[in-house]
Design a protein around this motif. Structure first.
Motif: not given
Length: 487
Positions: A70-74, A123-125, A341-342
């Motif tokens: 999963g992506f991590v939003d920093a 979450l959707r992203g 994220g993409f």
């Protein structure tokens, strides 16, 4: 509900997931599988091997899918989601005119809804972790923690530790006080500092053992805290294995104020008082000198690279390709702009190409994998969770995505990492897992009513925006068009 959905929702025991491929640190591995149990990856390896070694598990086949971290939003501001439609066309330092007034207008109900709405968008992203830089709403930070927990997303939760009240930007004149004495010049300042540090210690202890919430400290900007507080929060975080989040070298105005006040740029000022180090997450860091890049590299300080924020209201683009080359730790952050994220990885590469690559003839600009890695494992490391998440590996939290590769954008891929960066988008995400649990299926949360939250948030947002003393520099696009036509 499909049979596949029912199988994935069954979290009462271990899951053996067999997609077409798994994204590992070294690249895409075909014919691989994972075993998920107790919220973590119990095993990762060739599908045939895992099916043989786990004969008691039913293999859940996922044809046409890639299993990836999963992506991590920093860098995020969860309680600012109600103002997302107010940020367009605005100049820098928008926080003074929009974000701080908006957060000040939120009560507990509104703050909870705003944070949960932001978590749903994340979450959707494809984000399984968000890093909140601390709310300035007058609510207990547990309100934000509850929203993230109820949404089912992992959250690095900042507590704002500012101990300078009023508008710190109005303070002028040089200051040379060191970390042991700064902030103690008056009784009021000393009391404010003591209170901020006491809150910091309690916050760091409050979420020990929480499976989804990870405590962090935060200072809005270096100007908002005394040197003592900046120094002590750094030490407290380091001792607790946590991070301190500070917006650093983001805008020209802030850099110039620091030069006037300290004779040093913000990052240099933090270094002079002993606040740099692996525990610091420097948000934005768009305006960096060669010396400051060296300081980041030498001290192990991490950065959140926020490319969309630079495009929307920034003064510059962080030199992320140079950071990657020099081994500077960094993750990718949305700054609450849009939770995809993409699109974030695409923006990360695109911003580097426009800002630096075109002028130097660098046609690679990170070769795709750089931005994918810093959106996952690199981001987890930057926010202090590198030993917990960010990678599909045995023993780490099962925070992952199932991405549909059988789409017009991805089906013909010969280089999946590059394709994910350039052509991936959130409608290709079939499922999002956090802590081994299915949290999102085809864009809808599992276990709670997403559309109902959106409706509630829309009503609360209208009331909050009307109440807040927000000042926008530019009109709406419709009003701007009318003005343009009139001219």
């Amino acid at each position: 509900m499909t049979q596949l959905t029912r199988e994935l929702l069954d979290s009462s025991g271990p899951l053996l997931l067999v997609p077409d491929a798994v994204l590992l640190p070294e690249g895409v591995a075909d014919d691989h599988a994972v075993v998920v149990a107790d919220g973590s990856f119990r095993a990762v390896g060739p599908a045939g091997e895992l099916t043989r070694t786990h004969p008691g598990l039913h293999a859940v086949r996922l044809p046409g899918h890639l299993l990836m971290p999963g992506f991590v939003d920093a860098h995020h501001h969860l309680t600012q989601s109600f103002g997302s439609a107010l940020a367009f066309g605005e100049p820098s330092e928008i926080f003074r005119r929009v974000w701080v007034p908006l957060e000040g207008a939120l009560d507990e109900e509104a703050a909870y809804a705003a944070a949960k709405l932001a978590a749903l968008e994340a979450l959707r992203g494809g984000f399984t972790t968000v890093t909140d830089a601390g709310t300035r709403a007058d609510v207990d930070v547990e309100v934000v923690a509850s929203a993230a927990r109820d949404a089912g997303i992992r959250c690095v939760l900042g507590l704002v530790c500012n101990d300078i009240t009023g508008d710190p930007a109005s303070t002028a004149g040089p200051s040379t006080a060191g970390p042991s004495t700064a902030g103690d010049s008056t009784a009021g300042e000393s009391a404010s500092t003591a209170a901020a540090l006491e809150r910091a210690e309690k916050h760091l202890a409050r979420y020990a053992g929480d499976p989804l919430i990870h405590a962090s400290l935060a200072v809005s900007i270096p100007e908002a805290a005394t040197a003592r507080t900046l120094h002590r929060t750094a030490r407290l975080a380091a001792e607790a294995g946590a991070i301190v989040q500070i917006h650093v070298n983001e805008h020209l105005a802030g850099v110039e104020r620091s030069l006037v006040r300290h004779g040093l740029r913000p990052l240099e000022h933090l270094h002079s008082i002993g606040a740099l180090g692996p525990q610091l997450l420097a948000a934005h860091a768009t305006l960096l000198t060669p010396r400051e890049l060296t300081l980041l590299a030498d001290t192990g300080t991490a950065v959140s690279y926020n490319p969309v924020a630079s495009a929307w209201k920034g003064n510059a683009v962080a030199p992320a390709t140079a950071m990657a080359e020099r081994g500077i730790r960094f993750g990718l952050g949305t700054d609450g702009t849009r939770g995809d994220g993409f699109r974030l990885t695409d923006a990360a590469e695109f911003a580097q190409r426009i800002a630096y690559g075109l002028a130097t003839g660098d046609s690679s600009c990170g070769a795709g994998w750089t931005w994918l890695e810093h959106a996952t494992a690199g981001g987890a490391d930057a926010v202090g969770l590198g030993a917990r998440t960010g990678t599909v590996a045995e023993g780490l939290a099962a925070d992952f995505l199932l991405v549909d590769l059988a789409t017009p954008e991805l089906a013909l891929s010969r280089d999946v990492p590059w394709e994910l960066v350039r052509r991936g988008n959130r409608d290709q995400i079939t499922a999002v897992f956090v802590g081994g649990e299915l949290r999102l299926w085809r864009g809808r949360p599992t276990g709670w009513d997403g559309p109902a939250l959106v409706r509630q948030a829309a009503e609360l947002a209208r009331a909050a925006v009307e109440k807040a003393p927000i000042t926008r520099v530019h009109p709406t696009s419709t009003a701007a068009r009318r003005g343009s036509v009139a001219r």
